[in-house]
Design a protein around this motif. Structure first.
Motif, short mmCIF file in Angstrom:
data_model
loop_
_atom_site.label_atom_id
_atom_site.label_comp_id
_atom_site.label_asym_id
_atom_site.label_seq_id
_atom_site.Cartn_x
_atom_site.Cartn_y
_atom_site.Cartn_z
N HIS A 118 42.78 47.18 43.82
CA HIS A 118 42.31 45.85 43.42
C HIS A 118 43.48 45.09 42.82
CE1 HIS A 118 42.29 47.36 39.29
NE2 HIS A 118 41.85 46.20 38.85
N ASP A 119 43.27 43.82 42.54
CA ASP A 119 44.32 43.00 41.93
C ASP A 119 44.04 42.90 40.43
OD1 ASP A 119 46.11 41.14 41.01
OD2 ASP A 119 45.66 39.64 42.55
N PRO A 120 44.79 43.65 39.63
CA PRO A 120 44.56 43.65 38.18
C PRO A 120 45.17 42.44 37.46
CG PRO A 120 46.37 45.12 38.67
CD PRO A 120 45.85 44.60 40.00
N ASN A 160 38.83 37.93 35.71
CA ASN A 160 37.43 37.73 36.10
C ASN A 160 37.27 37.32 37.56
OD1 ASN A 160 36.77 38.34 33.45
ND2 ASN A 160 36.79 36.20 32.83
N ARG A 161 38.07 37.92 38.43
CA ARG A 161 37.99 37.58 39.84
C ARG A 161 38.60 38.68 40.70
NH1 ARG A 161 39.51 32.09 42.99
NH2 ARG A 161 38.97 32.92 45.03
N GLN A 162 37.94 38.96 41.84
CA GLN A 162 38.48 39.81 42.88
C GLN A 162 38.10 39.16 44.20
OE1 GLN A 162 40.55 42.62 42.66
NE2 GLN A 162 40.63 41.91 40.55
N GLY A 163 39.10 38.76 44.96
CA GLY A 163 38.82 38.10 46.23
C GLY A 163 37.93 36.90 46.02
N PRO A 164 36.86 36.79 46.82
CA PRO A 164 35.99 35.62 46.71
C PRO A 164 34.99 35.71 45.54
CG PRO A 164 35.16 37.09 48.40
CD PRO A 164 36.46 37.67 47.91
N ASP A 165 34.95 36.87 44.88
CA ASP A 165 33.99 37.07 43.79
C ASP A 165 34.61 36.65 42.46
OD1 ASP A 165 32.13 38.26 45.58
OD2 ASP A 165 33.14 40.18 45.38
N TRP A 166 33.90 35.82 41.71
CA TRP A 166 34.41 35.41 40.42
C TRP A 166 33.31 35.46 39.37
CZ3 TRP A 166 32.14 31.03 38.42
CH2 TRP A 166 31.47 30.23 39.31
N GLY A 167 33.73 35.60 38.13
CA GLY A 167 32.83 35.75 36.99
C GLY A 167 33.24 36.99 36.21
N SER A 168 32.88 37.05 34.95
CA SER A 168 33.31 38.18 34.10
C SER A 168 32.77 39.52 34.59
CB SER A 168 32.91 37.93 32.64
OG SER A 168 31.50 37.90 32.51
N GLN A 169 31.69 39.49 35.40
CA GLN A 169 31.16 40.75 35.93
C GLN A 169 32.11 41.39 36.95
OE1 GLN A 169 29.98 37.70 36.65
NE2 GLN A 169 28.82 37.64 38.55
N TYR A 170 33.11 40.63 37.43
CA TYR A 170 34.08 41.14 38.40
C TYR A 170 35.43 41.42 37.75
CZ TYR A 170 30.56 39.57 41.67
OH TYR A 170 29.38 39.39 42.35
N ARG A 171 35.45 41.51 36.42
CA ARG A 171 36.72 41.74 35.72
C ARG A 171 37.29 43.14 36.02
NH1 ARG A 171 32.65 41.87 31.84
NH2 ARG A 171 32.54 43.63 30.41
N SER A 172 38.56 43.26 35.75
CA SER A 172 39.26 44.52 35.87
C SER A 172 39.21 45.22 34.52
CB SER A 172 40.71 44.27 36.28
OG SER A 172 41.46 45.46 36.28
N ALA A 173 38.67 46.44 34.49
CA ALA A 173 38.55 47.16 33.22
C ALA A 173 38.53 48.67 33.44
CB ALA A 173 37.28 46.73 32.48
N VAL A 192 34.61 49.64 45.46
CA VAL A 192 35.21 50.53 44.47
C VAL A 192 34.56 51.91 44.57
CG1 VAL A 192 35.67 50.87 42.01
CG2 VAL A 192 35.71 48.55 42.97
N GLU A 193 33.23 51.91 44.68
CA GLU A 193 32.52 53.19 44.79
C GLU A 193 32.95 53.93 46.05
OE1 GLU A 193 28.06 55.06 44.57
OE2 GLU A 193 28.33 53.26 45.81
N ALA A 194 33.02 53.25 47.19
CA ALA A 194 33.39 53.90 48.45
C ALA A 194 34.78 54.52 48.36
CB ALA A 194 33.33 52.89 49.60
#
Length: 158
Positions: free
Chosen positions: A81-83, A87-100, A18-20
């Motif tokens: 990203h996929d909104p 709580n998931r983007q690709g292989p990453d899951w958990g609320s820290q990966y939420r769309s916000a 996201v930063e890049a």
């Protein structure tokens, strides 16, 4: 010469990619990755990864609104990203990966809410992106800043 700068904060999965994406946007003056929207002060990456602090991995974007509009940043956010995955983007899951979208002003909130309807047109499933006020932003550890750039990588998308 005085330069007007604004901040925008987005969470769209792992903050490295996201930063890049935002750093490559003309009119973006700087970015920093960190944690926001949680309960713990000054959380560490290790704490956030437990999915118990409530924080999202996020990117704070400082931009010149005379060179890039907030609406353009929203368009980039939606397209990269996929909104529709909670709580998931690709292989990453958990609320820290939420769309916000963490808005910094009533104008940003209005633009963010308006952008959802447009973004929904290109998705079959409902958008689950949170649109919430910006709160304390805790900068991530130095090794996370410009992570992909430091390693000569263009993206971390699979």
């Amino acid at each position: 010469m005085s330069q007007t700068m604004e901040k925008a904060t987005f969470a769209a999965g792992c903050f490295w990619g996201v930063e890049a994406t935002f750093r490559a946007t003309p009119g973006v003056l700087s970015t920093r990755v960190g944690y926001t929207g949680g309960e713990v002060e000054k959380p560490t990456y290790k704490q956030v990864c437990t999915d118990r602090t409530g924080h999202a991995e996020a990117v704070e974007v400082t931009f010149d609104p005379a060179k890039v509009s907030y609406e353009t940043l929203l368009k980039i956010f939606w397209e990269n990203h996929d909104p529709t995955t909670l709580n998931r983007q690709g292989p990453d899951w958990g609320s820290q990966y939420r769309s916000a979208i963490f808005f910094h002003s009533p104008e940003q909130e209005k633009a963010a809410r308006a952008s959802v309807a447009e973004a929904q047109q290109s998705h079959k499933r409902p958008i689950v992106t949170q649109i919430v006020p910006a709160v304390a932003f805790w900068e991530a550890e130095d090794y996370h800043q410009q992570y992909l750039e430091k390693r000569g990588m263009a993206s971390c998308h699979i």
